[in-house]
Write an enzyme that holds these catalytic residues in place. Structure first.
Site, PDB file in Angstrom:
ATOM      1  N   GLU A   1      -4.375   3.725   6.552  1.00  0.00           N
ATOM      2  CA  GLU A   1      -4.215   3.161   5.232  1.00  0.00           C
ATOM      3  C   GLU A   1      -3.981   4.483   4.377  1.00  0.00           C
ATOM      4  O   GLU A   1      -3.525   4.914   3.434  1.00  0.00           O
ATOM      5  CB  GLU A   1      -4.767   2.035   4.256  1.00  0.00           C
ATOM      6  CG  GLU A   1      -4.420   1.877   3.049  1.00  0.00           C
ATOM      7  CD  GLU A   1      -5.039   0.140   3.234  1.00  0.00           C
ATOM      8  OE1 GLU A   1      -5.550  -0.082   3.050  1.00  0.00           O
ATOM      9  OE2 GLU A   1      -5.634   1.008   1.810  1.00  0.00           O
TER      10      GLU A   1
ATOM     11  N   ARG B   1       0.722  -0.742  -0.328  1.00  0.00           N
ATOM     12  CA  ARG B   1      -0.201  -0.252  -0.243  1.00  0.00           C
ATOM     13  C   ARG B   1       0.852   1.156   0.014  1.00  0.00           C
ATOM     14  O   ARG B   1       0.717   2.300   0.723  1.00  0.00           O
ATOM     15  CB  ARG B   1      -0.765  -0.160   1.002  1.00  0.00           C
ATOM     16  CG  ARG B   1      -1.750  -1.578   1.321  1.00  0.00           C
ATOM     17  CD  ARG B   1      -3.191  -0.780  -0.308  1.00  0.00           C
ATOM     18  NE  ARG B   1      -4.311  -2.031   0.657  1.00  0.00           N
ATOM     19  CZ  ARG B   1      -4.110  -3.207   0.268  1.00  0.00           C
ATOM     20  NH1 ARG B   1      -3.234  -3.459  -0.770  1.00  0.00           N
ATOM     21  NH2 ARG B   1      -5.059  -4.124   0.212  1.00  0.00           N
TER      22      ARG B   1
ATOM     23  N   SER C   1     -10.293  -0.413   3.328  1.00  0.00           N
ATOM     24  CA  SER C   1      -9.262  -1.174   5.010  1.00  0.00           C
ATOM     25  C   SER C   1      -8.978   0.878   5.816  1.00  0.00           C
ATOM     26  O   SER C   1      -8.271   1.306   4.791  1.00  0.00           O
ATOM     27  CB  SER C   1      -8.342  -1.290   4.867  1.00  0.00           C
ATOM     28  OG  SER C   1      -8.640  -2.673   4.299  1.00  0.00           O
TER      29      SER C   1
HETATM   30  N1  EPU Z   1     -10.500 -10.572  10.196  1.00  0.00           N
HETATM   31  C1  EPU Z   1     -11.490 -10.253  12.325  1.00  0.00           C
HETATM   32  N2  EPU Z   1     -12.377  -9.277  12.248  1.00  0.00           N
HETATM   33  C2  EPU Z   1     -12.997  -8.875  11.342  1.00  0.00           C
HETATM   34  C3  EPU Z   1     -12.074  -8.463  10.203  1.00  0.00           C
HETATM   35  C4  EPU Z   1     -11.653  -9.738   9.609  1.00  0.00           C
HETATM   36  O1  EPU Z   1     -11.185 -11.444  12.529  1.00  0.00           O
HETATM   37  O2  EPU Z   1     -13.731  -8.362  11.302  1.00  0.00           O
HETATM   38  C5  EPU Z   1      -9.921 -11.350  10.465  1.00  0.00           C
HETATM   39  C6  EPU Z   1      -9.451 -12.499   9.911  1.00  0.00           C
HETATM   40  O3  EPU Z   1      -8.564 -13.599  10.386  1.00  0.00           O
HETATM   41  C7  EPU Z   1      -9.470 -12.782   8.706  1.00  0.00           C
HETATM   42  C8  EPU Z   1      -8.319 -11.579   8.500  1.00  0.00           C
HETATM   43  O4  EPU Z   1      -8.935 -10.731   9.598  1.00  0.00           O
HETATM   44  O5  EPU Z   1      -9.290 -14.261   7.973  1.00  0.00           O
HETATM   45  C9  EPU Z   1      -8.296 -11.000   7.048  1.00  0.00           C
HETATM   46  O6  EPU Z   1      -9.402 -10.635   6.971  1.00  0.00           O
HETATM   47  P1  EPU Z   1      -9.530  -9.992   5.025  1.00  0.00           P
HETATM   48  O7  EPU Z   1      -8.864 -11.439   4.262  1.00  0.00           O
HETATM   49  O8  EPU Z   1     -10.715  -9.445   5.060  1.00  0.00           O
HETATM   50  O9  EPU Z   1      -8.452  -9.121   4.434  1.00  0.00           O
HETATM   51  P2  EPU Z   1      -7.679  -7.831   5.502  1.00  0.00           P
HETATM   52  O10 EPU Z   1      -6.903  -8.389   5.431  1.00  0.00           O
HETATM   53  O11 EPU Z   1      -8.813  -7.378   6.513  1.00  0.00           O
HETATM   54  C10 EPU Z   1      -6.730  -6.962   3.373  1.00  0.00           C
HETATM   55  C11 EPU Z   1      -6.206  -6.122   2.260  1.00  0.00           C
HETATM   56  C12 EPU Z   1      -7.881  -5.083   1.722  1.00  0.00           C
HETATM   57  C13 EPU Z   1      -8.414  -6.803   0.582  1.00  0.00           C
HETATM   58  C14 EPU Z   1      -8.446  -7.833   1.590  1.00  0.00           C
HETATM   59  C15 EPU Z   1      -8.708  -9.075   0.619  1.00  0.00           C
HETATM   60  C16 EPU Z   1      -5.599  -4.068   3.660  1.00  0.00           C
HETATM   61  C17 EPU Z   1      -5.096  -3.433   4.911  1.00  0.00           C
HETATM   62  N3  EPU Z   1      -6.310  -4.662   3.018  1.00  0.00           N
HETATM   63  O12 EPU Z   1      -8.165  -7.137   4.096  1.00  0.00           O
HETATM   64  O13 EPU Z   1      -7.839  -4.242   0.756  1.00  0.00           O
HETATM   65  O14 EPU Z   1      -9.413  -6.684   0.304  1.00  0.00           O
HETATM   66  O15 EPU Z   1      -7.452  -8.025   2.149  1.00  0.00           O
HETATM   67  O16 EPU Z   1      -7.561  -9.384  -0.127  1.00  0.00           O
HETATM   68  O17 EPU Z   1      -4.118  -5.198   3.623  1.00  0.00           O
HETATM   69  C18 EPU Z   1      -7.874  -1.924   1.090  1.00  0.00           C
HETATM   70  O18 EPU Z   1      -6.534  -2.005   1.147  1.00  0.00           O
HETATM   71  O19 EPU Z   1      -8.699  -0.551   1.408  1.00  0.00           O
HETATM   72  C19 EPU Z   1      -8.860  -3.374   1.300  1.00  0.00           C
HETATM   73  C20 EPU Z   1      -9.851  -3.315   1.221  1.00  0.00           C
END
Ligand code: EPU
Length: 343
Positions: free
Chosen positions: A339, A167, A243
């Site tokens: 972010e 990012r 995010s």
């Molecule tokens: N989780 C929780 N509670 C929540 C949300 C997430 O426990 O309320 C945990 C779960 O264990 C889940 C893990 O977090 O397995 C990862 O969650 P998710 O797969 O939704 O991905 P993320 O790491 O929260 C990142 C990117 C997103 C992108 C998704 C899918 C960042 C900051 N965010 O989110 O990007 O869509 O992966 O690849 O790296 C963005 O940058 O705006 C964005 C939406």
């Protein structure tokens, strides 16, 4: 000359729906208009605009009045070359990202399907190196053109020049200096699906795909769209900037210590022996998921998304963000880095 609006409100031009007044809003639709916008700034003795705006999807407006905002609306999509391994596609910075992704798929040029439905414009994609479901745009950017608002020179940047990180990019570290006009993408001729992200793999197997019956790029795009719709708020209905925090990357020893205290901690190994934690999990553990302070809230389906329930101003979001950062630090000793860009 770009279209100039005076004393405009930016609420409708950022996906959080936050208000801010701007004295001059210039809509830049071509390279010529970008150069004219630079002359407009020079005539006002402004070294740089207050903001270069794309889709406003990674932005928190603090609410302070701004002087000049350049909204980039340069159109264009075309195939601009090919090699034995790749097809090169160029898009104007003002193209809507998701429409561009679907257009490439309709032309039979796969490679961007994992990045479907990300809000924003093409020109902003390399600035914060958008990423989702196992792919970062850095892996597909061949080069781009950017106008240096300081010197007036239009400079080509190779992917290496962009200094992409998680990012992050050269442009994110030099805000409001480089106006990206066009981005060129390198799309693989010998396409292989990128489905290592667990949630995407299970969505696809739930849809009946397997090694014996593999998904097409459009199937992957459709699965990503469904996943995003299920978990993430639609900015047209509930304001957000996606995010709000980056997933923190910490060293392995600290991760091991945290795991001893919190065995369920999600963590993903990174190059260099570091570990990426799930910020959403850390925030949820602190009890923030679904909570509100006034009009600002933490989304009920995804704790990493801060939302505007209606009528929030930048300070409401910043106050909520600070409370969450504070709680996560107190409980886990981990600092959460926002972010979006704050203006
Ligand atoms: N989780 C929780 N509670 C929540 C949300 C997430 O426990 O309320 C945990 C779960 O264990 C889940 C893990 O977090 O397995 C990862 O969650 P998710 O797969 O939704 O991905 P993320 O790491 O929260 C990142 C990117 C997103 C992108 C998704 C899918 C960042 C900051 N965010 O989110 O990007 O869509 O992966 O690849 O790296 C963005 O940058 O705006 C964005 C939406």
């Amino acid at each position: 000359m770009p279209c100039v609006q005076t004393d405009a409100d930016l609420s409708a031009l950022n996906t959080f729906g936050l208000p801010a007044r701007v004295r001059h809003l210039l809509r830049v639709r071509s390279i010529e208009e970008a150069l004219e916008a630079r002359a407009f700034l020079a005539a006002r003795h402004a070294a740089a605009p207050s903001l270069i705006l794309g889709g406003g999807s990674n932005l928190v407006l603090r609410g302070e009045p701004l002087d000049t905002v350049l909204k980039v609306e340069i159109p264009g999509r075309r195939k601009c070359g090919e090699t034995e391994t790749d097809i090169l596609i160029e898009a104007g910075a003002g193209e809507v990202w998701h429409d561009f992704v679907r257009w490439t798929l309709a032309q039979g040029w796969p490679g961007l399907e994992n990045l479907s439905l990300i809000p924003g414009m093409v020109g902003a994609a390399p600035v914060q190196n958008i990423g989702a479901y196992g792919l970062e745009v850095a892996e597909r950017v061949a080069s781009l053109d950017a106008l240096d608002l300081a010197s007036g020179e239009i400079r080509p940047f190779s992917a290496a020049d962009c200094q992409f990180g998680y990012r992050d990019s050269f442009f994110k570290r030099q805000p409001n200096r480089w106006l990206i006009t066009a981005v060129r993408f390198r799309l693989p001729r010998h396409w292989q699906p990128v489905i290592r992200y667990g949630e995407l793999a299970s969505e696809l197997s739930g849809r009946g795909f397997s090694d014996a019956s593999p998904p097409t790029p459009v199937h992957i795009s459709d699965a990503v769209i469904a996943l995003r719709r299920r978990k993430l708020p639609d900015p047209a209905e509930l304001g957000s900037a996606g995010s709000f925090f980056k997933n923190p990357v910490i060293d392995a020893a600290r991760c091991a210590a945290l795991l001893a205290a919190h065995p369920a901690l999600p963590h993903h190994p990174q190059p260099g022996g570091r570990e990426k934690l799930a910020a959403g999990w850390l925030i949820e553990q602190c009890g923030w998921k679904g909570r509100r302070i006034g009009s600002a809230g933490c989304h009920e389906r995804h704790a990493l998304i801060l939302v505007n329930h209606g009528g929030a101003v930048g300070q409401d979001i910043l106050q909520l963000a600070a409370s969450i950062q504070n709680d996560v630090f107190k409980r886990f000793g981990v600092e959460l880095e926002p972010e979006p860009v704050f203006i």
